[in-house]
Enzyme design. Structure first.
Site, PDB file in Angstrom:
ATOM      1  N   LYS A 108       0.822  -1.213   0.000  1.00 42.76           N
ATOM      2  CA  LYS A 108       0.000   0.000   0.000  1.00 42.76           C
ATOM      3  C   LYS A 108       0.859   1.266   0.000  1.00 42.76           C
ATOM      4  O   LYS A 108       0.404   2.320  -0.445  1.00 42.76           O
ATOM      5  CB  LYS A 108      -0.887   0.050   1.245  1.00 42.76           C
ATOM      6  CG  LYS A 108      -1.691  -1.186   1.537  1.00 42.76           C
ATOM      7  CD  LYS A 108      -2.860  -1.312   0.600  1.00 42.76           C
ATOM      8  CE  LYS A 108      -3.896  -2.324   1.045  1.00 42.76           C
ATOM      9  NZ  LYS A 108      -3.411  -3.704   1.129  1.00 42.76           N
TER      10      LYS A 108
HETATM   11  C1  LIG Z   1      -4.239  -4.667   0.613  1.00 45.11           C
HETATM   12  C2  LIG Z   1      -3.745  -6.038   0.603  1.00 45.11           C
HETATM   13  C3  LIG Z   1      -4.331  -7.018  -0.201  1.00 45.11           C
HETATM   14  C4  LIG Z   1      -5.538  -6.729  -1.064  1.00 45.11           C
HETATM   15  O1  LIG Z   1      -5.268  -5.879  -2.138  1.00 45.11           O
HETATM   16  P1  LIG Z   1      -6.472  -5.351  -3.048  1.00 45.11           P
HETATM   17  O2  LIG Z   1      -5.878  -4.254  -3.841  1.00 45.11           O
HETATM   18  O3  LIG Z   1      -7.530  -4.863  -2.111  1.00 45.11           O
HETATM   19  O4  LIG Z   1      -6.946  -6.506  -3.863  1.00 45.11           O
HETATM   20  C5  LIG Z   1      -3.801  -8.274  -0.179  1.00 45.11           C
HETATM   21  N1  LIG Z   1      -2.734  -8.581   0.586  1.00 45.11           N
HETATM   22  C6  LIG Z   1      -2.128  -7.675   1.369  1.00 45.11           C
HETATM   23  C7  LIG Z   1      -0.975  -8.103   2.206  1.00 45.11           C
HETATM   24  C8  LIG Z   1      -2.610  -6.372   1.413  1.00 45.11           C
HETATM   25  O5  LIG Z   1      -2.010  -5.458   2.198  1.00 45.11           O
END
Ligand SMILES: *Cc1c(COP(=O)(O)O)cnc(C)c1O
Length: 337
Positions: A108
């Protein structure tokens, strides 16, 4: 470049307006009206920051180049433990992207490092004087990465809602120990979907929003429902493809498959956007855990919202309502590639 809503094609807004709103008033998500067509061979030599500048410039032409350059340089700086921002490793013919070199170790960080800049720039462009309050639902990683991105950013505050029982101990500690006097964290009774629905509900409460406005606050979102969060994620797909070409792992133009583990469908959707713009992708493969509502949907065409949510050891994939799927359905219905 203008954006419309997945639920109302009469809407046409600038990216800066969409970033500020987070979600469309009709409850739909903002989507680009078209995909910029780019020649991939022109991008493979760019470093991460230059590529981010180029991609963001395509989607947010209302932002001046110099301003955007400052933003990409400050967002992707030494907060990242690798000067390259992301790394990749080829293990037995499979390329693994390492998107964990950011300040909170979550992928993120790739988008949430730059979103605060996009928001403040958008505020200036749209001449908004109110303080922005970011509301975010999280099952762990988004919360910490958003808190870190927005902490101490002026004229902005952030409130994060997480399921009290639905995040890992590390994530909880990461969040509740957040510094910065513009940050607030709240554990809720319920799961991630409840948190996300609550946030969407607040966004659509016009009475509440006009009361806030009287007190000089406006709401925005740092979840991947915000288009400003999605666009920066396109960058690493293109960047890593370029790296594979330069490392002689593939020929320029050769198609690759990309596997993405998925929850809200944001990460994989950014790959789909990259594909529509320039990237030779054969298949985007969506990986799920026990809450495989998306796998089921893609295989059978049926989306079963009434399944029971299972709490697993991968809470970031525990979901029933996968918001960004709505964007994919919109693009498919509108006959994009
Ligand atoms: C945010 C996240 C996801 C999900 O990602 P999306 O973009 O919502 O599909 C999966 N794994 C981890 C470790 C995350 O931080």
């Amino acid at each position: 470049m203008r954006y419309t809503s997945t639920r109302n094609k009469n809407i046409s807004l600038r990216g800066s307006q969409c970033i500020l709103k987070g979600i469309s008033e009709d409850g739909g998500l903002f989507v680009p009206e078209y995909f910029p067509q780019i020649d991939i061979s022109e991008l493979i030599d760019l470093d991460y920051r230059s590529l981010a500048l180029f991609i963001l410039g395509e989607f947010f032409p209302e932002i001046e180049k110099e301003t955007l350059k400052m933003a990409t340089n400050q967002a992707y700086d030494r907060k990242f433990s690798s000067n390259e921002i992301i790394k990749q490793e080829n293990i037995m013919g499979v390329n693994f992207l390492q998107l964990y070199h950011g300040p909170t170790l979550a992928f993120k960080d790739m988008a949430l490092s730059i979103l605060p800049y996009q928001l403040n720039i958008s505020k200036e462009i749209e001449n908004i004087k109110e303080e922005i309050v970011i509301l975010t639902a999280t099952s762990g990683d988004t919360g910490k990465a958003a808190l870190e991105g927005f902490a101490s950013i002026k004229d902005t505050s952030i409130i994060v809602f997480f399921p009290e029982e639905g995040v890992s101990q590390v994530q909880k500690l990461q969040m509740i120990s957040q510094e910065g006097d513009n940050t607030l964290v709240a554990g809720i009774k319920g799961n991630f979907d409840d948190a996300q629905n609550g946030v969407k509900y607040i966004f659509n409460d016009e009475d509440f929003k006009s009361k806030l406005k009287e007190d000089s606050y406006i709401l925005s979102s740092a979840n991947s429902i915000n288009i400003g969060r999605l666009i920066p994620q396109i960058v690493y797909y293109i960047y890593s493809y370029g790296k594979m070409v330069k490392n002689d792992e593939i020929d320029l133009g050769e198609k690759i498959n990309i596997v993405v583990h998925t929850r809200n469908f944001g990460n994989i959707l950014a790959g789909y956007y990259a594909r529509n713009m320039c990237l030779p992708i054969n298949k985007l493969i969506c990986a799920s855990n026990d809450n495989n509502v998306l796998t089921e949907f893609l295989n059978t065409g049926q989306y079963n919202i009434k399944r029971e949510l299972k709490l697993t050891s991968s809470p970031s994939m525990d979901i029933l309502i996968s918001s960004n799927l709505e964007r994919l359905l919109f693009h498919l219905r509108n006959d994009d590639k």
